[in-house]
Design an enzyme around this catalytic site. Structure first.
Site, PDB file in Angstrom:
ATOM      1  N   THR B 194       0.893  -0.990   0.016  1.00 37.36           N
ATOM      2  CA  THR B 194      -0.094   0.070   0.007  1.00 37.36           C
ATOM      3  C   THR B 194       0.892   1.008   0.130  1.00 37.36           C
ATOM      4  O   THR B 194       1.137   1.946   1.088  1.00 37.36           O
ATOM      5  CB  THR B 194      -0.919   0.020   1.307  1.00 37.36           C
ATOM      6  OG1 THR B 194      -1.642  -0.857   1.388  1.00 37.36           O
ATOM      7  CG2 THR B 194      -1.678   1.453   1.355  1.00 37.36           C
ATOM      8  N   GLU B 278       3.395   0.389  10.708  1.00 35.59           N
ATOM      9  CA  GLU B 278       2.317   0.386  11.789  1.00 35.59           C
ATOM     10  C   GLU B 278       2.622  -0.223  13.153  1.00 35.59           C
ATOM     11  O   GLU B 278       2.581  -1.031  13.227  1.00 35.59           O
ATOM     12  CB  GLU B 278       0.945  -0.145  11.213  1.00 35.59           C
ATOM     13  CG  GLU B 278       0.430   0.891  10.110  1.00 35.59           C
ATOM     14  CD  GLU B 278      -0.919   0.239   9.463  1.00 35.59           C
ATOM     15  OE1 GLU B 278      -1.220  -0.848   9.842  1.00 35.59           O
ATOM     16  OE2 GLU B 278      -1.473   1.008   8.570  1.00 35.59           O
ATOM     17  N   ASN B 400      -5.171  -1.804  13.570  1.00 37.42           N
ATOM     18  CA  ASN B 400      -6.153  -2.439  12.595  1.00 37.42           C
ATOM     19  C   ASN B 400      -7.531  -3.020  13.010  1.00 37.42           C
ATOM     20  O   ASN B 400      -8.021  -3.425  12.049  1.00 37.42           O
ATOM     21  CB  ASN B 400      -5.060  -3.139  11.910  1.00 37.42           C
ATOM     22  CG  ASN B 400      -4.093  -2.359  10.971  1.00 37.42           C
ATOM     23  OD1 ASN B 400      -4.688  -1.665  10.132  1.00 37.42           O
ATOM     24  ND2 ASN B 400      -2.856  -2.642  11.189  1.00 37.42           N
TER      25      ASN B 400
END
Lengths: 417, 417
Positions: B194, B278, B400
């Site tokens: 991504t 993340e 998430n």
């Protein structure tokens, strides 16, 4: 024959006639521990046996030895421990595994190759045999028909529940039993898992047929589950059939009935494993239909079931079809984006690759449950595949952050520096 | 030419001559938000251009449109937004992506196919064009040479740091510059992520050669990183070369120098992405040597870098070589357990498939750092592969768990039910 033809009975691996079990506490993880960590299963009659093992190229010493024993002939006893996997332990590990078989065989009056050995636990540390061998006499003396639960408990590691099942069903108008237990909660992935499964049956069956039944059963059960995508070094399924029921399976109908019953037992245990996955909160069935091939459906189902992002969203009760379709997209199969339909918990979430009409609040409501199904139709053909899986929780990661305790004990035991 | 030949310069994509940037705030995620979420990069000169895109079979509308425009010829402008991926949005999404190109082209006096469009953010929701289109005039009016940082900021999603680089190096005794920015922190996996990356250069180069340089650069940078094993629907690398430096690359030496410099820029940005993964706490380089083929080394490195159990142990500062070798074992390559050596942070952890002599306390001490390397020697041949990755943290999963906020806003916008 359907599921309702199977009468549940108690006793696990000891439920079929002629099988005895025993379990003791050796303190394998730490000397002062009192939990059961060593089990023995023994058939009073000669057995036909079959097994499947991990396809990991790194294989535990016990897997190497048990595989060799099964190749030589049939086994009649299984000795199994938790707390140490006896994996990546080199020549010493193989010597320890052989030593276990030889000593148990000596006590039970068997040949060493009639004993299989299984281990589960930490990888890379030598087994504390100085605490295991001295318990063998007590282990053998304790053999009895009422210890199916203790056997299941002794092989638990991060499992929170014992996983046990036994059923009775009729063949030729006479009762036949299959009993089983298994363990597994982490390192769980298709193609076998950190997973030990012991199955006994008092049916009489030929080795060839038993092997076929085991292979087909594993394919639709233990090879259809994933918790964390990690495949273990120790996975083992062992089945012993001793014929003590007096029922011998020879006609195609009888063999089919047995095969179905065995597959049922395996699938139930596989689901138990997923439901007891390490720190999970959801049991999710991912069913992919409309694949052009079975492999295509399988790739899509596994990609979804193994996606960290999809699994995280399930943990948050988020019916995130966008992440599901993105995982289908990278699964390796040539899927067509604009043909993909996704239902979550029975509600349309995606139609033809774009959002369906279902209000998002309805979808959110539908996944606020401990178990639900995701249906993905690729709309390309007739093949399907189902994978049973879980969410991924912050607690899973936290739980798996460190195995320090094992290493500290091994250091105290002089088994590592 | 080595890394020290590259002089760092400021300005990101605007550092090379003839490139302008701009960024504005549209409130794509929510109307009241003031963060930059729409960027424009524009070359005042005609460009040669090249790009690579996600191999996910589910591809964002913007990927489809940009790929088509690159196939038709060269692009000269890139419009990019964060907050919505314009993926799984069907015909409407493609219409929106085309609409962006057409309108930007109109303002800048270009053909629509000279504009590429990129989006990153949530999957499955239509783009709020009613808040994007009205900002286009302001976006174009703001174009200037000093907005390289703003461009990088406008494409950030869960990124915590802007990812920007620009270098100057000498070709034919004259300065050439490469500038770039990228974004990406989740859904990061080999074979593009991504991940959006925009690269500009004032070198003069032919399209064929530029395409080759981009392919080789991506292979050793963005295709060698993994954070969570999830491959995005939107990954895009776009490179524009406008020749404004007056230096044209024609000799093999000059082209090689440029190729090396481009690869350096890409690898630096790829590492920035991993370092900003993340909620990660570790940057781990997994280097596999001794593979019989490159594919073998790659499979082993990726299996280790993607294992949830290995990554969880890194999060816990646990130098768990047992989990590393177990992942090597299931990687799909025919490795030999008894040949595998593993060093962690420069210390021997495993030799020949069993534990090495290093005291466990020394190993633990060695991984109490934010960055370390794991060296795995398969001892089967001469091929190697390196993957850059991270740990897996409880905070990643927590982060998430839900994208509710996006859906709630889309509902308020009338874009979903």
């Amino acid at each position: 024959m359907n599921d309702s033809s199977y009468i549940p009975v108690d006793g696990g691996v000891c439920a079929p006639q002629g099988f005895l079990g025993s379990a003791v506490s050796c303190g394998i993880k730490k000397p002062e521990a009192t939990r059961l960590d060593l089990a023995l299963i023994y058939s009073t009659e000669p057995c036909v046996s079959a097994g499947t093992f991990t396809t990991n190229r790194v294989q535990a010493a016990c897997v190497k030895v048990s595989r060799e024993h099964l190749r030589k002939g049939d086994i009649r006893a299984i000795v199994a421990n938790s707390g140490n996997a006896n994996a990546c332990t080199g020549a010493r590990g193989v010597e320890d595994a052989r030593g276990e078989c030889t000593r148990i065989a000596g006590i039970l009056g068997l040949k060493p190759c009639e004993v299989a050995v299984c281990s589960t636990g930490v990888i890379g540390l030598p087994m504390p045999m100085m605490r295991i061998y001295p318990k063998f006499p007590e282990l053998a003396e304790g053999l009895s028909r009422d210890k199916g639960h203790e056997v299941a408990q002794a092989v638990m590691t991060s499992d929170t529940k014992e996983k046990i099942i036994a059923i009775e069903f009729m063949v030729q108008g006479r009762p036949v039993r299959i009993g089983a237990c298994c363990k597994g909660a982490g390192m769980i992935n298709p193609c076998m898992a950190t997973m030990l499964c012991f199955i006994t049956t008092d049916a009489g069956i030929s080795r060839d047929v038993l092997e076929l039944c085991v292979q087909s059963g594993v394919k639709s059960s233990f090879n259809c589950i994933t918790i964390d995508g990690d495949m273990s070094t120790n996975d083992t399924v062992l089945v012993m059939a001793n014929g003590a029921s007096g029922v011998t399976l020879e006609s195609p109908e009888d063999i089919y009935a047995f095969q179905q019953a065995l597959a049922y037992v395996m699938l139930e245990l596989a689901k138990h494993i997923v439901q007891d996955g390490e720190r999970v909160t959801k049991f999710v069935t991912v069913r992919v239909t409309g694949g052009r091939t079975e492999d295509e459906a399988k790739k899509a189902a596994e990609a979804v079931a193994k996606s960290s992002l999809v699994k995280s969203s399930w943990n948050g009760n988020d019916p995130n079809w966008g992440r599901i379709i993105h995982a289908v997209g990278y699964c390796g199969a040539k899927v067509d984006e604009e043909k993909i339909d996704i239902d979550i918990a029975g509600l349309p979430a995606c139609r033809g690759g774009v959002q369906a009409d279902t209000p998002s609040d309805d979808l959110r409501q539908a996944v606020q449950v401990p178990e639900f199904q995701v249906d993905i139709n690729l709309n390309r053909g007739e093949f399907s595949h189902t994978v049973y899986t879980t969410d991924l929780s912050p607690e899973y990661v936290d739980f798996n952050r460190s195995e320090y305790a094992y290493w500290n004990q091994a250091k105290a035991d002089g088994l590592t520096r």
